[in-house]
Design a protein around this motif. Structure first.
Motif, PDB file in Angstrom:
ATOM      1  N   LEU A  35       0.818  -1.215   0.000  1.00 39.47           N
ATOM      2  CA  LEU A  35       0.000   0.000   0.000  1.00 39.47           C
ATOM      3  C   LEU A  35       0.853   1.266   0.000  1.00 39.47           C
ATOM      4  CD1 LEU A  35      -2.853  -1.006   2.487  1.00 39.47           C
ATOM      5  CD2 LEU A  35      -2.794  -1.212  -0.004  1.00 39.47           C
ATOM      6  N   GLN A  36       2.034   1.196   0.598  1.00 41.09           N
ATOM      7  CA  GLN A  36       2.909   2.365   0.626  1.00 41.09           C
ATOM      8  C   GLN A  36       3.367   2.789  -0.766  1.00 41.09           C
ATOM      9  OE1 GLN A  36       5.966   1.010   3.281  1.00 41.09           O
ATOM     10  NE2 GLN A  36       4.967   1.827   5.115  1.00 41.09           N
ATOM     11  N   GLY A  69     -18.092   4.333   6.228  1.00 41.16           N
ATOM     12  CA  GLY A  69     -17.141   4.686   7.276  1.00 41.16           C
ATOM     13  C   GLY A  69     -15.729   4.658   6.734  1.00 41.16           C
ATOM     14  N   SER A  70     -15.475   5.471   5.721  1.00 40.20           N
ATOM     15  CA  SER A  70     -14.226   5.375   4.960  1.00 40.20           C
ATOM     16  C   SER A  70     -13.017   5.964   5.667  1.00 40.20           C
ATOM     17  CB  SER A  70     -14.404   6.052   3.595  1.00 40.20           C
ATOM     18  OG  SER A  70     -14.973   7.340   3.738  1.00 40.20           O
ATOM     19  N   GLY A  71     -13.226   6.739   6.735  1.00 40.68           N
ATOM     20  CA  GLY A  71     -12.102   7.266   7.498  1.00 40.68           C
ATOM     21  C   GLY A  71     -11.131   8.043   6.631  1.00 40.68           C
ATOM     22  N   GLY A  72      -9.839   7.746   6.793  1.00 38.30           N
ATOM     23  CA  GLY A  72      -8.813   8.427   6.012  1.00 38.30           C
ATOM     24  C   GLY A  72      -8.724   7.970   4.577  1.00 38.30           C
ATOM     25  N   GLY A  73      -9.440   6.895   4.228  1.00 42.51           N
ATOM     26  CA  GLY A  73      -9.547   6.501   2.826  1.00 42.51           C
ATOM     27  C   GLY A  73      -8.778   5.275   2.397  1.00 42.51           C
ATOM     28  N   ILE A  74      -8.133   4.560   3.322  1.00 45.21           N
ATOM     29  CA  ILE A  74      -7.258   3.463   2.907  1.00 45.21           C
ATOM     30  C   ILE A  74      -7.993   2.405   2.084  1.00 45.21           C
ATOM     31  CG2 ILE A  74      -7.556   2.275   5.135  1.00 45.21           C
ATOM     32  CD1 ILE A  74      -4.676   1.198   4.764  1.00 45.21           C
ATOM     33  N   ASP A  75      -9.171   1.980   2.524  1.00 44.51           N
ATOM     34  CA  ASP A  75      -9.883   0.934   1.788  1.00 44.51           C
ATOM     35  C   ASP A  75     -10.437   1.462   0.468  1.00 44.51           C
ATOM     36  OD1 ASP A  75      -9.594  -1.301   3.636  1.00 44.51           O
ATOM     37  OD2 ASP A  75     -10.869  -0.147   4.985  1.00 44.51           O
ATOM     38  N   CYS A  76     -10.841   2.728   0.445  1.00 50.16           N
ATOM     39  CA  CYS A  76     -11.286   3.337  -0.816  1.00 50.16           C
ATOM     40  C   CYS A  76     -10.147   3.377  -1.825  1.00 50.16           C
ATOM     41  CB  CYS A  76     -11.791   4.755  -0.568  1.00 50.16           C
ATOM     42  SG  CYS A  76     -13.411   4.848   0.205  1.00 50.16           S
ATOM     43  N   PHE A  77      -8.967   3.739  -1.361  1.00 44.74           N
ATOM     44  CA  PHE A  77      -7.838   3.846  -2.277  1.00 44.74           C
ATOM     45  C   PHE A  77      -7.388   2.470  -2.766  1.00 44.74           C
ATOM     46  CE2 PHE A  77      -6.899   7.937   0.202  1.00 44.74           C
ATOM     47  CZ  PHE A  77      -7.652   8.693  -0.690  1.00 44.74           C
ATOM     48  N   GLU A  78      -7.480   1.471  -1.900  1.00 41.84           N
ATOM     49  CA  GLU A  78      -7.164   0.120  -2.357  1.00 41.84           C
ATOM     50  C   GLU A  78      -8.203  -0.343  -3.377  1.00 41.84           C
ATOM     51  OE1 GLU A  78      -5.488  -4.062  -0.559  1.00 41.84           O
ATOM     52  OE2 GLU A  78      -6.492  -2.669   0.801  1.00 41.84           O
ATOM     53  N   ALA A  79      -9.475  -0.025  -3.126  1.00 44.07           N
ATOM     54  CA  ALA A  79     -10.520  -0.362  -4.093  1.00 44.07           C
ATOM     55  C   ALA A  79     -10.328   0.404  -5.394  1.00 44.07           C
ATOM     56  CB  ALA A  79     -11.894  -0.063  -3.497  1.00 44.07           C
ATOM     57  N   SER A  80      -9.853   1.642  -5.303  1.00 47.44           N
ATOM     58  CA  SER A  80      -9.612   2.460  -6.491  1.00 47.44           C
ATOM     59  C   SER A  80      -8.658   1.763  -7.449  1.00 47.44           C
ATOM     60  CB  SER A  80      -9.038   3.815  -6.070  1.00 47.44           C
ATOM     61  OG  SER A  80      -8.583   4.546  -7.185  1.00 47.44           O
ATOM     62  N   ARG A  81      -7.622   1.183  -6.901  1.00 45.52           N
ATOM     63  CA  ARG A  81      -6.662   0.463  -7.750  1.00 45.52           C
ATOM     64  C   ARG A  81      -7.315  -0.753  -8.397  1.00 45.52           C
ATOM     65  NH1 ARG A  81      -1.124  -2.180  -5.395  1.00 45.52           N
ATOM     66  NH2 ARG A  81      -2.634  -3.054  -3.921  1.00 45.52           N
TER      67      ARG A  81
END
Length: 395
Positions: A35-36, A69-81
């Motif tokens: 993820l980094q 409950g997306s918070g800072g967005g980590i799961d959204c950004f992983e889904a984006s990819r």
């Protein structure tokens, strides 16, 4: 404690964590090295959850994904990819601080992925009043958020409303092996720790079924905490909103292959291994889903199986002594009831005490994906081995 007060305390707690970088809940297994490579550190350090719903490869190219409950967005950004530049990801959150961080980093993630523009948007909203149009979402994800909502049944109904016919969810959350007592329910701090609002697995799944979802089953489970004898653990569950109709099919019968000797599906149909059961078109749609399909042979005419048939599957307990070690098995679907070949009847979400022989059986490939196992004895188990009776009377 009033609902508004719970909601405000939870929001304040997570806003503070976003500002300070405080580590919070729960057992996660993000591949941070991966993820980094495309998600900024500012997002990664405030990523709270109890699973990796987007990272379980449940996301498909071109889909529309909603993160509750997306918070800072980590799961959204992983889904984006995973959805690619033609897909769309919507994150909703009630905390302004979290939304600001997520929105700030969305263009950076898009650039890191080589997209000309971001395919992620973040909206302010509540889990029980999702700001999304009816029937527009392919996949709903959520990571340790629904337990924070005071009215979870309303959340499940909202999920069903926004899901497309044929859509699905993959959510990670904290559940308990028994009802959470009132002294914990009214502990404001433990709401933010994903404890006070935890449902039992039975009630959690029942809420989803009540909203209309079917085929609900366990993807992953991890123990978390034991407080006053209550076992809290994370589960990742998937379920479906069945399509209103399906292509014409000549399937009229389902024959249970095993390894369960008997199953009852969520529509109330009972199946005995090897015996063909007439089914309706709706049941055909249900049994065609993953992982239900692996247990059945669907056919236009009655098909009988016996032990000599390679398609018959069974897992029998070893002929050895049995010890009680404090283990309990919780059946997690996608059926409401099941039986094994050692006289045990498992009802979805209800803990059933099992001995060492049954523990070994449930660890086999055909059974393991359907069960969460907890140990209530801790280090205190010292039971002597016993001999099981022929009818399975010992366990």
């Amino acid at each position: 404690m009033p609902i508004d007060e719970i909601t405000q305390k939870v929001s304040d707690r997570y806003a503070k964590a976003a500002s300070t970088g405080e580590q919070m809940c729960c057992p996660t297994s993000y591949d941070m090295a991966d993820l980094q490579s495309f998600i900024p550190e500012e997002v990664l350090k405030i990523s709270y959850g109890c699973g990796t719903p987007a990272g379980l490869k449940t996301v498909s190219l071109g889909e529309t994904v909603l993160d509750i409950g997306s918070g800072g967005g980590i799961d959204c950004f992983e889904a984006s990819r995973l959805v690619g530049p033609t897909g769309h990801v919507i994150g909703i959150d009630m905390t302004d601080t979290m939304l600001a961080i997520a929105r700030k980093n969305a263009p950076l993630v898009a650039a890191n992925l080589g997209y000309t523009s971001s395919n992620v948007e973040f909206r302010k909203g509540m889990a029980d009043a999702i700001p999304v149009i009816d029937g527009t979402i392919d996949l709903i994800i959520s990571n340790c958020v629904i337990n924070l909502a005071p009215d979870k049944r309303k959340v499940f109904r909202e999920m069903f409303r926004v899901a497309k016919p044929g859509g699905r969810f993959t959510i990670s959350d904290i559940v308990a092996d028994q009802p959470v007592p009132q002294y914990l329910v009214h502990d404001a701090d433990k709401w933010g720790n994903c404890l006070s609002g935890a449902l039992t697995l039975t009630d959690y799944i029942a809420g989803m079924v009540g909203a209309g979802f079917l085929g609900i089953h366990l993807i992953k489970t991890s123990p978390w905490q034991v407080i006053d004898g209550i076992h809290f653990f994370s589960v990742t569950l998937t379920g479906y909103k069945l399509p209103a109709s399906a292509p014409l099919s000549d399937v009229r019968y389902a024959t249970l292959r095993g390894p369960f000797s008997r199953l009852v599906d969520e529509l109330g149909t009972t199946y005995l291994r090897g015996i063909p059961q007439p089914i309706t078109p709706e049941t055909v749609r249900l049994l065609s889903l993953v992982p239900l399909a692996s247990h059945f042979i669907l056919s236009p005419r009655p098909l009988w199986l016996d032990r000599a048939d390679d398609r018959w599957t069974a897992i029998y307990p070893a002929d050895t002594l049995c010890t009680w070690q404090g283990h309990f098995a919780m059946f997690a679907g996608p059926f409401i009831e099941a039986a094994d070949d050692d006289h045990h009847i498992y009802r979805r979400g209800e803990p059933l005490e099992i001995c060492s022989k049954t523990l070994a059986v449930l660890g086999a490939d055909g059974y393991a994906p359907h069960f969460a196992i907890i140990n209530r004895a801790g280090q205190s188990a010292s039971g002597d081995a016993v001999i099981c009776s022929p009818n399975g009377g010992c366990c």
